[in-house]
Motif scaffolding. Structure first.
Motif, mmCIF file in Angstrom:
data_model
loop_
_atom_site.group_PDB
_atom_site.id
_atom_site.type_symbol
_atom_site.label_atom_id
_atom_site.label_comp_id
_atom_site.label_asym_id
_atom_site.label_seq_id
_atom_site.Cartn_x
_atom_site.Cartn_y
_atom_site.Cartn_z
ATOM 1 N N PRO A 40 38.332 -20.516 35.326
ATOM 2 C CA PRO A 40 38.206 -21.387 34.143
ATOM 3 C C PRO A 40 37.175 -22.480 34.324
ATOM 4 O O PRO A 40 36.743 -22.825 35.336
ATOM 5 N N LEU A 99 38.600 -14.336 36.087
ATOM 6 C CA LEU A 99 37.925 -15.446 35.413
ATOM 7 C C LEU A 99 38.273 -16.754 36.103
ATOM 8 O O LEU A 99 39.449 -17.040 36.337
ATOM 9 N N LEU A 128 37.832 -16.543 27.969
ATOM 10 C CA LEU A 128 38.502 -17.766 28.413
ATOM 11 C C LEU A 128 39.332 -18.386 27.291
ATOM 12 O O LEU A 128 40.449 -18.853 27.533
#
Length: 151
Positions: free
Chosen positions: A151, A149, A122
């Motif tokens: 966040p 991903l 990240l």
């Protein structure tokens, strides 16, 4: 600082995960050019294909590259050397120039836990957002991650 001093205490274990960062000489913003950024991205892919490393995520910023990788058949030093050498040769050739492309050495960090792996991914993918190059993670054209991903 000399390259040998940078390597002091560095551990390189096959199958382990590392974050590697390398910076263009004099922080020149070579990768603002899409064709030059593509060369660097292709070199990362080539190292994956040859089994030297397995890319988990990377981002090619205007003047540096962050790479989250799992070591394959090569040491961390060898992977960094191969990436920097092959990309510098190809980029210099494409720009019909010679000379230094990368700063000497590189920064690395061993990733020790799954939670840390996610945090590093990240952070790496958020670099273009922090630099004001894009508004959200996932919108930057010179970044890639092996898994989605949130966040």
């Amino acid at each position: 600082m000399s390259s040998s001093r940078l390597r002091t205490g560095r551990c390189s274990l096959p199958g382990h995960t590392y974050v590697l960062t390398t910076v263009c000489h004099n922080r020149r913003r070579w990768f603002e050019d899409p064709d030059t950024a593509a060369i660097a991205m292709n070199r990362l892919h080539d190292l994956d294909q040859r089994g030297h490393a397995r890319s988990l995520a990377w981002v090619v910023m205007p003047d540096h590259v962050h790479w989250l990788l799992e070591l394959g058949t090569s040491s961390l030093h060898d992977v960094a050397r191969r990436f920097k050498s092959s990309s510098a040769l190809a980029i210099n050739r494409s720009h019909r120039r010679g000379g230094t492309f990368w700063q000497s050495g590189y920064h690395d960090h061993a990733v020790r836990t799954d939670a840390s792996l996610r945090q590093h991914a990240l952070y790496l993918l958020g670099s273009p957002v922090r630099a004001g190059l894009t508004a959200t993670i996932g919108d930057y054209p010179y970044a890639w991650c092996a898994w989605p991903l949130d966040p």
